[in-house]
Each structure stands twice: as C-alpha cells, then as structure tokens.
Design a protein around this motif. Structure first.
Motif, short mmCIF file in Angstrom:
data_model
loop_
_atom_site.label_atom_id
_atom_site.label_comp_id
_atom_site.label_asym_id
_atom_site.label_seq_id
_atom_site.Cartn_x
_atom_site.Cartn_y
_atom_site.Cartn_z
N CYS A 7 0.86 -1.19 0.00
CA CYS A 7 0.00 0.00 0.00
C CYS A 7 0.90 1.24 0.00
O CYS A 7 1.81 1.36 0.81
CB CYS A 7 -0.89 0.01 1.24
SG CYS A 7 -1.97 1.46 1.33
N GLU A 62 -0.28 4.28 0.54
CA GLU A 62 -0.93 5.23 1.44
C GLU A 62 -1.21 6.57 0.77
O GLU A 62 -1.08 7.63 1.39
CB GLU A 62 -0.11 5.40 2.72
CG GLU A 62 -0.01 4.11 3.51
CD GLU A 62 0.71 4.26 4.83
OE1 GLU A 62 1.27 5.35 5.10
OE2 GLU A 62 0.72 3.29 5.60
N HIS A 87 -9.18 2.35 -5.58
CA HIS A 87 -9.51 0.92 -5.49
C HIS A 87 -8.56 0.17 -4.56
O HIS A 87 -8.25 -1.00 -4.79
CB HIS A 87 -9.47 0.29 -6.88
CG HIS A 87 -10.40 0.94 -7.85
ND1 HIS A 87 -11.76 0.80 -7.76
CD2 HIS A 87 -10.16 1.77 -8.90
CE1 HIS A 87 -12.32 1.50 -8.73
NE2 HIS A 87 -11.38 2.10 -9.43
N CYS A 88 -8.11 0.81 -3.50
CA CYS A 88 -7.12 0.21 -2.59
C CYS A 88 -7.65 -1.09 -1.97
O CYS A 88 -8.65 -1.09 -1.26
CB CYS A 88 -6.77 1.18 -1.47
SG CYS A 88 -5.53 0.51 -0.34
N PRO A 89 -6.96 -2.21 -2.24
CA PRO A 89 -7.38 -3.48 -1.67
C PRO A 89 -6.84 -3.71 -0.26
O PRO A 89 -7.15 -4.72 0.36
CB PRO A 89 -6.80 -4.52 -2.64
CG PRO A 89 -5.55 -3.88 -3.12
CD PRO A 89 -5.86 -2.40 -3.19
N TYR A 90 -6.05 -2.77 0.24
CA TYR A 90 -5.42 -2.93 1.54
C TYR A 90 -6.19 -2.25 2.66
O TYR A 90 -5.78 -2.29 3.82
CB TYR A 90 -3.98 -2.41 1.50
CG TYR A 90 -3.14 -3.15 0.48
CD1 TYR A 90 -2.68 -4.43 0.73
CD2 TYR A 90 -2.86 -2.59 -0.76
CE1 TYR A 90 -1.95 -5.13 -0.20
CE2 TYR A 90 -2.12 -3.27 -1.69
CZ TYR A 90 -1.67 -4.54 -1.41
OH TYR A 90 -0.95 -5.23 -2.35
N GLY A 91 -7.28 -1.58 2.33
CA GLY A 91 -8.12 -0.97 3.35
C GLY A 91 -7.66 0.39 3.84
O GLY A 91 -8.20 0.92 4.80
N PHE A 92 -6.68 0.99 3.18
CA PHE A 92 -6.21 2.31 3.60
C PHE A 92 -7.26 3.36 3.27
O PHE A 92 -7.81 3.39 2.18
CB PHE A 92 -4.89 2.66 2.91
CG PHE A 92 -4.36 4.01 3.31
CD1 PHE A 92 -3.72 4.18 4.51
CD2 PHE A 92 -4.52 5.11 2.49
CE1 PHE A 92 -3.24 5.41 4.90
CE2 PHE A 92 -4.05 6.35 2.85
CZ PHE A 92 -3.40 6.49 4.06
N ASP A 93 -7.54 4.24 4.22
CA ASP A 93 -8.51 5.32 4.01
C ASP A 93 -7.86 6.63 4.43
O ASP A 93 -7.65 6.88 5.62
CB ASP A 93 -9.78 5.06 4.81
CG ASP A 93 -10.88 6.06 4.52
OD1 ASP A 93 -10.67 6.97 3.68
OD2 ASP A 93 -11.94 5.94 5.14
N LYS A 121 -9.41 8.93 7.18
CA LYS A 121 -9.29 8.59 8.59
C LYS A 121 -8.04 9.19 9.24
O LYS A 121 -7.98 9.31 10.45
CB LYS A 121 -9.28 7.07 8.78
CG LYS A 121 -10.61 6.42 8.47
CD LYS A 121 -10.57 4.94 8.69
CE LYS A 121 -11.92 4.31 8.34
NZ LYS A 121 -11.89 2.85 8.49
#
Length: 53
Positions: free
Chosen positions: A33, A35, A40-46, A49
């Motif tokens: 990731c 960051e 379409h980040c598959p690693y869950g980075f937001d 937040k």
C-alpha cells in the motif's frame, strides 16, 4: 528497492478526465500500500481517517 510490475490488460482504466486509475488487480500485484488514498485500494487504507481537525 521496489519491484517493477508490468502493466497488463485490466490493471487500469482511464477516467473521464483522462487520468490512469489503477484497479485492485494491479495494486494487489504490486504487493504493498502506498498510502496515497487510491480509489480501489485493496489494503483498506482510508486517507480520510488520517485527517484530524
């Protein structure tokens, strides 16, 4: 050193504005990731937040 992942069909699409947008398929092949808040980040980075007021 980061590995170079060759771009294949289905790894990206062009947005209406003409930008290249990488798909989750490519981001998973890349293996990490960045960051940057990829659409379409598959690693869950937001990125939202991380912002604090």
């Amino acid at each position: 050193m980061k590995k170079i992942v060759p771009v294949e069909e289905g790894d990206f699409y062009l947005t209406p504005e003409g930008y290249r947008c990488f798909t989750a398929q490519y981001l998973l092949k890349r293996g990490y990731c960045c960051e940057s808040g990829c659409r379409h980040c598959p690693y869950g980075f937001d990125k939202k937040k991380l912002k604090t007021n």
